[in-house]
Design a protein around this motif. Structure first.
Motif, PDB file in Angstrom:
ATOM      1  N   ALA A 147       0.900   4.755   8.472  1.00 23.58           N
ATOM      2  CA  ALA A 147      -0.328   4.929   8.691  1.00 23.58           C
ATOM      3  C   ALA A 147      -0.930   5.775   9.786  1.00 23.58           C
ATOM      4  N   ALA A 148       0.129   6.321  10.627  1.00 24.13           N
ATOM      5  CA  ALA A 148      -0.358   7.055  11.646  1.00 24.13           C
ATOM      6  C   ALA A 148      -0.230   8.679  11.211  1.00 24.13           C
ATOM      7  N   SER A 180       6.015   1.033   8.586  1.00 24.18           N
ATOM      8  CA  SER A 180       6.725   1.993   9.025  1.00 24.18           C
ATOM      9  C   SER A 180       7.922   1.970   7.974  1.00 24.18           C
ATOM     10  N   LEU A 181       8.477   3.335   7.620  1.00 22.94           N
ATOM     11  CA  LEU A 181       9.558   3.264   6.911  1.00 22.94           C
ATOM     12  C   LEU A 181      10.905   3.955   7.501  1.00 22.94           C
ATOM     13  N   SER A 211       0.910  -1.246  -0.044  1.00 25.02           N
ATOM     14  CA  SER A 211       0.093   0.009  -0.062  1.00 25.02           C
ATOM     15  C   SER A 211       0.874   1.238  -0.088  1.00 25.02           C
ATOM     16  N   PHE A 212       2.106   1.151   0.357  1.00 27.73           N
ATOM     17  CA  PHE A 212       3.257   2.363   0.407  1.00 27.73           C
ATOM     18  C   PHE A 212       4.419   1.790  -0.490  1.00 27.73           C
ATOM     19  N   HIS A 213       4.865   2.834  -1.243  1.00 22.93           N
ATOM     20  CA  HIS A 213       5.981   2.541  -1.918  1.00 22.93           C
ATOM     21  C   HIS A 213       6.799   3.950  -1.755  1.00 22.93           C
ATOM     22  N   ALA A 214       7.951   3.715  -1.945  1.00 23.97           N
ATOM     23  CA  ALA A 214       9.201   4.824  -1.632  1.00 23.97           C
ATOM     24  C   ALA A 214      10.411   4.503  -2.424  1.00 23.97           C
ATOM     25  N   ALA A 215      11.139   5.510  -2.736  1.00 22.17           N
ATOM     26  CA  ALA A 215      11.979   5.549  -3.684  1.00 22.17           C
ATOM     27  C   ALA A 215      13.047   6.795  -3.266  1.00 22.17           C
ATOM     28  N   THR A 258      13.591  11.764  -0.714  1.00 24.23           N
ATOM     29  CA  THR A 258      12.934  10.482  -0.847  1.00 24.23           C
ATOM     30  C   THR A 258      11.352  10.697  -0.970  1.00 24.23           C
ATOM     31  N   LEU A 259      10.949   9.957  -1.792  1.00 26.82           N
ATOM     32  CA  LEU A 259       9.661  10.211  -2.152  1.00 26.82           C
ATOM     33  C   LEU A 259       8.911   9.038  -1.850  1.00 26.82           C
ATOM     34  N   ILE A 260       7.632   9.357  -1.027  1.00 29.16           N
ATOM     35  CA  ILE A 260       6.940   8.149  -0.521  1.00 29.16           C
ATOM     36  C   ILE A 260       5.497   8.250  -1.294  1.00 29.16           C
ATOM     37  N   VAL A 261       4.795   7.098  -1.596  1.00 26.73           N
ATOM     38  CA  VAL A 261       3.318   7.350  -2.131  1.00 26.73           C
ATOM     39  C   VAL A 261       2.508   6.434  -1.481  1.00 26.73           C
ATOM     40  N   ASP A 262       1.299   7.094  -1.263  1.00 25.54           N
ATOM     41  CA  ASP A 262       0.170   6.102  -0.712  1.00 25.54           C
ATOM     42  C   ASP A 262      -0.622   5.686  -1.882  1.00 25.54           C
TER      43      ASP A 262
END
Length: 478
Positions: free
Chosen positions: A87-88, A72-73, A29-33, A39-43
């Motif tokens: 998620a929080a 958690s990332l 459900s979450f991706h990062a790169a 850092t880019l994080i997408v929901d």
């Protein structure tokens, strides 16, 4: 690690940032790169993102909260490693993803390198493979001999420490150990340097690109590359690439029904140009020229949003980046094909049920002989071939019992997409992806299930009149 999610790819292009390999949470459900230094994080589910400056994503972890696992990332920062419980986070943490269907496609990042660095090692034309093996063996033997004498000299010094007549070992150890120790280190360094691939070397300088500014589909676009080859690099003669590869690429927006949009680059034409060397009289400069052309022979797709660009490279191998990327004006539309052999009703039904609609389209516009490719026809030209409605096709499938042999009584393997399943009096239309299967439609009425199966699984049927009422949405697995 894997390739970045399509949302990350689109986001990085919009922000004009280089993107690295991506990470995904356990439930995806979450991706990062990494994007540049940030850092880019997408929901993915809620289509929003967050940018964390001066960090690098390390890994996703599942933290337990009230008995529920939450993603958690872990981010690497200059101050150390810090986790973010995704998620929080509230809505103020997130920003809505820019939708290319609204803002338009991002601009092509152009590239005009004036020099090219070869990824290949320096040439070793003076040595055959057999002679290189002999050199390796001789180097290993000589290194072993030098190491033996260095060890002997060290032992002589150690023996002399016992005093008495053993002091005579100083006469041997003092000259032998330092001399052979240094020679051993030099030999080991030479071996390591020979084993480690040499650094990339500059092979072209003063690159100048010229091309025909006019661009039409089906017509060749000429290009020319002029460059200078350095005399030598680290004592090794530089070699110009034997060939330049030109690719015409169109960037379009993939916009499926479920809205899971992504950008894609399609190669529409490729050309090659061999090197033509020349040497200026009275100078040591070596100049090379490449002259070629590239033609876009395909006519589709013509999307509402698309960008064209030309990319020049020396190889299509992984890791070889183009040294030249330039925008190309979107070419004008060409005259549509004229249908020369319209298919009758029976031919249309057979082609749709047998899933050979592409062959029927090719024959309809080309006749028995023709030069147009199947991929050349626009979606409108393809739909114009089929004049029957979806209800007539389903009626024929039911009358001929076409569906027999396609109904299963157990779950299908993971390589299927849509299939029919019968459980008691209920017929189900199932969809599988990987090892997951879900029901997308169920009914005791076999005809309604068969109709939806045809529309979902077979190409071109979903555009027939009356097919709109039989469409089903493909589920999303995240």
């Amino acid at each position: 690690m894997s390739g970045p999610h399509s949302y990350l790819d689109v986001l990085a292009r919009v922000l004009a940032l280089p993107l690295s390999e991506g990470l995904a949470s356990s439930d995806e459900s979450f991706h990062a790169a990494s994007a540049g230094a940030d850092t880019l994080i997408v929901d993915v589910e809620k289509r929003r993102y967050h940018r964390v400056p001066d960090t690098r994503p390390l890994r996703f972890e599942d933290a337990m909260h009230d008995g529920v696992a939450q993603a958690s990332l872990a981010l690497e920062h200059s101050d150390g490693i810090r986790p973010i419980a995704l998620a929080a986070q509230d809505d103020s943490f997130w920003t809505s993803l820019p939708d290319p269907r609204v803002i338009g496609l991002p601009r092509i990042v152009q590239r005009h390198d004036t020099a090219w660095t070869s990824p290949a090692p320096p040439p070793e034309t003076d040595h055959s493979p057999q002679s290189r093996v002999v050199q390796w063996l001789s180097s290993l033997v000589s290194t072993a001999v030098l190491a033996f004498f260095a060890a002997f000299g060290f032992n002589a010094l150690r023996w002399s420490l016992e005093g008495g007549w053993n002091l005579l070992w100083l006469l041997v150890g003092l000259p032998v150990f330092p001399i052979f120790g240094v020679l051993t280190l030099v030999a080991v360094y030479t071996l390591v340097r020979r084993a480690v691939p040499p650094p990339r070397r500059r092979a072209l300088e003063a690159i100048h690109i010229s091309r025909d500014e006019s661009f039409r589909l089906g017509e060749p676009m000429a290009f020319r590359v002029d460059a200078m080859v350095p005399a030598s690099v680290d004592g090794q003669p530089a070699q110009a690439p034997p060939q330049i590869i030109a690719d015409l690429i169109v960037q379009t927006l993939n916009d499926p029904v479920d809205g899971d949009w992504s950008l894609k680059d399609q190669f529409w034409g490729a050309g090659r140009a061999d090197v033509v060397p020349s040497t200026l009289t009275g100078t040591g400069e070596r100049r090379v020229h490449y002259v070629g052309n590239v033609t876009a022979t395909r006519r589709t797709p013509r999307e509402a949003q698309e960008r064209w660009y030309l990319a020049l490279s020396t190889s299509r191998e992984m890791g070889v980046e183009p040294f030249h990327i330039a925008n190309v004006a979107t070419p004008p539309l060409v005259v549509p094909y004229q249908m020369v052999q319209p298919p009758d009703r029976h031919a249309q039904i057979d082609a749709l049920l047998l899933n050979t609609g592409s062959d029927l389209i090719h024959k309809a516009y080309n006749g028995e002989d023709g030069t147009a490719l199947r991929d050349d026809f626009t979606p409108e030209e393809c739909r114009a071939v089929f004049t029957i409605d979806a209800d007539a096709l389903v009626d024929h499938a039911m009358t001929t019992r076409w569906y027999e042999g396609r109904i299963r009584t157990g779950q299908a393997a993971s390589d299927d997409s849509y299939y029919l399943l019968k459980e008691g009096p209920i017929y189900r239309l199932m969809y599988t992806e990987g090892h997951e299967a879900v029901t997308v439609y169920e009914s005791p009425d076999l005809r309604s299930v068969v109709g939806r199966y045809l529309v979902a699984e077979h190409l071109f049927i979903d555009h027939l009149p009356g097919a709109e009422t039989m469409k089903v949405l493909r589920p999303r697995f995240y």
